[in-house]
Design a protein around this motif. Structure first.
Motif, PDB file in Angstrom:
ATOM      1  N   GLY A 193      -2.845  22.445 -27.171  1.00 15.60           N
ATOM      2  CA  GLY A 193      -2.944  21.725 -25.892  1.00 15.60           C
ATOM      3  C   GLY A 193      -3.622  22.611 -24.864  1.00 15.60           C
ATOM      4  O   GLY A 193      -3.060  23.607 -24.414  1.00 15.60           O
ATOM      5  N   LEU A 194      -4.871  22.272 -24.538  1.00 14.70           N
ATOM      6  CA  LEU A 194      -5.643  23.115 -23.602  1.00 14.70           C
ATOM      7  C   LEU A 194      -5.928  22.356 -22.307  1.00 14.70           C
ATOM      8  O   LEU A 194      -7.071  22.253 -21.876  1.00 14.70           O
ATOM      9  N   GLY A 195      -4.860  21.832 -21.717  1.00 17.75           N
ATOM     10  CA  GLY A 195      -4.986  21.249 -20.373  1.00 17.75           C
ATOM     11  C   GLY A 195      -5.038  22.387 -19.367  1.00 17.75           C
ATOM     12  O   GLY A 195      -5.406  23.520 -19.707  1.00 17.75           O
ATOM     13  N   ARG A 196      -4.638  22.132 -18.129  1.00 18.81           N
ATOM     14  CA  ARG A 196      -4.716  23.185 -17.105  1.00 18.81           C
ATOM     15  C   ARG A 196      -3.849  24.382 -17.484  1.00 18.81           C
ATOM     16  O   ARG A 196      -4.276  25.529 -17.428  1.00 18.81           O
ATOM     17  N   PHE A 197      -2.619  24.104 -17.907  1.00 16.50           N
ATOM     18  CA  PHE A 197      -1.686  25.188 -18.234  1.00 16.50           C
ATOM     19  C   PHE A 197      -2.159  25.950 -19.480  1.00 16.50           C
ATOM     20  O   PHE A 197      -2.335  27.172 -19.444  1.00 16.50           O
ATOM     21  N   ASP A 203      -6.702  21.574 -29.997  1.00 10.61           N
ATOM     22  CA  ASP A 203      -6.558  20.408 -29.124  1.00 10.61           C
ATOM     23  C   ASP A 203      -7.183  19.213 -29.842  1.00 10.61           C
ATOM     24  O   ASP A 203      -8.073  19.375 -30.682  1.00 10.61           O
ATOM     25  N   THR A 204      -6.695  18.021 -29.488  1.00  9.31           N
ATOM     26  CA  THR A 204      -7.281  16.808 -30.069  1.00  9.31           C
ATOM     27  C   THR A 204      -8.618  16.484 -29.403  1.00  9.31           C
ATOM     28  O   THR A 204      -9.420  15.748 -29.954  1.00  9.31           O
ATOM     29  N   LYS A 264     -12.022  19.716 -24.326  1.00 13.61           N
ATOM     30  CA  LYS A 264     -11.088  20.758 -23.856  1.00 13.61           C
ATOM     31  C   LYS A 264     -11.360  22.066 -24.598  1.00 13.61           C
ATOM     32  O   LYS A 264     -11.261  23.150 -24.033  1.00 13.61           O
ATOM     33  N   GLY A 312      -7.783  19.198 -33.569  1.00 15.21           N
ATOM     34  CA  GLY A 312      -6.758  18.593 -34.417  1.00 15.21           C
ATOM     35  C   GLY A 312      -5.515  18.265 -33.626  1.00 15.21           C
ATOM     36  O   GLY A 312      -5.373  18.650 -32.458  1.00 15.21           O
ATOM     37  N   ASP A 313      -4.619  17.540 -34.304  1.00 13.54           N
ATOM     38  CA  ASP A 313      -3.409  17.019 -33.676  1.00 13.54           C
ATOM     39  C   ASP A 313      -2.218  17.893 -34.090  1.00 13.54           C
ATOM     40  O   ASP A 313      -1.952  18.058 -35.284  1.00 13.54           O
ATOM     41  N   GLY A 314      -1.521  18.440 -33.086  1.00 15.50           N
ATOM     42  CA  GLY A 314      -0.387  19.322 -33.358  1.00 15.50           C
ATOM     43  C   GLY A 314       0.749  18.641 -34.111  1.00 15.50           C
ATOM     44  O   GLY A 314       1.571  19.322 -34.744  1.00 15.50           O
ATOM     45  N   ILE A 338       1.248  20.858 -24.657  1.00 12.38           N
ATOM     46  CA  ILE A 338       0.857  19.444 -24.635  1.00 12.38           C
ATOM     47  C   ILE A 338       1.466  18.852 -23.368  1.00 12.38           C
ATOM     48  O   ILE A 338       2.632  19.101 -23.072  1.00 12.38           O
ATOM     49  N   GLY A 339       0.664  18.123 -22.626  1.00 10.48           N
ATOM     50  CA  GLY A 339       1.099  17.653 -21.307  1.00 10.48           C
ATOM     51  C   GLY A 339       2.093  16.512 -21.332  1.00 10.48           C
ATOM     52  O   GLY A 339       3.247  16.684 -21.743  1.00 10.48           O
ATOM     53  N   LYS A 346       5.844  24.170 -23.038  1.00 10.92           N
ATOM     54  CA  LYS A 346       5.834  23.656 -21.666  1.00 10.92           C
ATOM     55  C   LYS A 346       6.637  22.356 -21.639  1.00 10.92           C
ATOM     56  O   LYS A 346       6.386  21.455 -22.440  1.00 10.92           O
TER      57      LYS A 346
HETATM   58  P1  ADP Z   1      -1.724  20.056 -18.019  1.00 11.45           P
HETATM   59  O1  ADP Z   1      -0.687  19.538 -17.076  1.00 11.45           O
HETATM   60  O2  ADP Z   1      -1.375  21.413 -18.583  1.00 11.45           O
HETATM   61  O3  ADP Z   1      -3.123  19.999 -17.496  1.00 11.45           O
HETATM   62  P2  ADP Z   1      -2.589  17.909 -19.740  1.00 11.45           P
HETATM   63  O4  ADP Z   1      -1.751  16.719 -20.047  1.00 11.45           O
HETATM   64  O5  ADP Z   1      -3.757  17.692 -18.846  1.00 11.45           O
HETATM   65  O6  ADP Z   1      -1.619  19.058 -19.257  1.00 11.45           O
HETATM   66  O7  ADP Z   1      -3.169  18.560 -21.064  1.00 11.45           O
HETATM   67  C1  ADP Z   1      -2.555  18.554 -22.267  1.00 11.45           C
HETATM   68  C2  ADP Z   1      -3.566  18.889 -23.355  1.00 11.45           C
HETATM   69  O8  ADP Z   1      -2.922  18.674 -24.604  1.00 11.45           O
HETATM   70  C3  ADP Z   1      -4.821  18.013 -23.319  1.00 11.45           C
HETATM   71  O9  ADP Z   1      -5.958  18.824 -23.442  1.00 11.45           O
HETATM   72  C4  ADP Z   1      -4.650  17.105 -24.543  1.00 11.45           C
HETATM   73  O10 ADP Z   1      -5.878  16.768 -25.144  1.00 11.45           O
HETATM   74  C5  ADP Z   1      -3.819  17.976 -25.466  1.00 11.45           C
HETATM   75  N1  ADP Z   1      -3.007  17.224 -26.423  1.00 11.45           N
HETATM   76  C6  ADP Z   1      -2.271  16.118 -26.172  1.00 11.45           C
HETATM   77  N2  ADP Z   1      -1.647  15.713 -27.300  1.00 11.45           N
HETATM   78  C7  ADP Z   1      -1.978  16.601 -28.270  1.00 11.45           C
HETATM   79  C8  ADP Z   1      -1.656  16.751 -29.645  1.00 11.45           C
HETATM   80  N3  ADP Z   1      -0.837  15.887 -30.255  1.00 11.45           N
HETATM   81  N4  ADP Z   1      -2.170  17.786 -30.335  1.00 11.45           N
HETATM   82  C9  ADP Z   1      -3.008  18.679 -29.716  1.00 11.45           C
HETATM   83  N5  ADP Z   1      -3.362  18.591 -28.427  1.00 11.45           N
HETATM   84  C10 ADP Z   1      -2.860  17.568 -27.703  1.00 11.45           C
END
Ligand code: ADP
Length: 218
Positions: free
Chosen positions: A9-13, A32-33, A37, A51-53, A74-75, A99
């Motif tokens: 999961g490579l969102g902001r955090f 990350d999916t 990202k 890929g999907d975690g 994952i957010g 998180k």
């Molecule tokens: P943040 O608040 O940290 O910004 P986000 O919801 O924006 O959180 O980011 C979460 C990240 O997790 C996104 O880049 C999303 O693509 C990724 N993500 C969500 N579900 C999965 C999953 N099942 N496997 C891998 N990555 C995922």
């Protein structure tokens, strides 16, 4: 020592953790999916993988069990975060950091054995609230619900008093562990030397005692 981290999961955090770890010299593997990202962190990761975690095979194929630390960032998708954590737990990774979105999520993560649980938004919120409500608190780290390490700015009120004069352990139950002066941290401050205005006192103690010290001395 160089450690190996996988971040799912490579969102902001997730992406800011990824950058920090990479700059610290650790090996970072980003999953990350969303390919966009991954693209955004490609400069700060040793490997990226789309890929999907929640996919057990994926975790097996990337050899998740070989990582010292796995960070699940994952957010909003709480279900995916829980399932991913559960699978990683099955692979006996020594440190699983996750998180959490809310208290319910936190409880479930605790039950399934996450080693550390973060609430970045909440933690940042209380830090910002502490800065906004106090002119003298510069930063703090919560050690537990009751104890903190805190940086406080010396005002003219405290200037001229030495650590012996302040006698903070006996009078307030908290300890001055270091003094920062012009950006330099002194971890063995001279107990007789008077504190100067704009020195930063780094203190440890019960939050209520630290507040008592601040209210009386600063
Ligand atoms: P943040 O608040 O940290 O910004 P986000 O919801 O924006 O959180 O980011 C979460 C990240 O997790 C996104 O880049 C999303 O693509 C990724 N993500 C969500 N579900 C999965 C999953 N099942 N496997 C891998 N990555 C995922």
């Amino acid at each position: 020592m160089k450690k190996q981290f996988a971040i799912i999961g490579l969102g902001r955090f997730g992406s800011s953790i990824c950058k920090e770890l990479y700059h610290m010299g650790h090996e970072v593997f980003a999953i990350d999916t969303d390919p966009k990202k991954l693209e955004a962190v490609s400069e700060f990761a040793d490997h990226t993988f789309e890929g999907d975690g929640t996919d057990e095979n994926l975790l097996q194929n990337v050899g998740i069990r070989n990582f010292d630390h796995v960070i699940v960032a994952i957010g909003d998708d709480i279900q995916a975060s829980i399932l991913t954590t559960l699978h990683i737990k099955d692979h006996e990774v020594p440190n699983i950091w996750v998180k959490a979105q809310n208290d319910y999520h936190h409880k479930v993560l605790e039950k399934i054995g996450a080693d550390r649980i973060f609430h970045p938004e909440k933690e940042m919120g209380s830090r910002i609230a502490a800065y906004l409500t106090s002119d003298t608190v510069l930063d703090y780290i919560d050690l537990s619900a009751d104890y903190s390490i805190i940086e406080m700015l010396a005002t003219s009120k405290i200037a001229g008093k030495s650590l012996v004069d302040l006698d903070s352990r006996r009078r307030y139950g908290c300890t001055i562990i270091a003094i920062k002066e012009q950006g330099k941290v002194n971890v063995t401050p001279d107990p007789e030397k008077p504190v100067e205005k704009d020195n930063v006192l780094i203190m440890i103690g019960d939050k209520r005692d630290l507040r008592r010290f601040r209210d009386a001395e600063l």
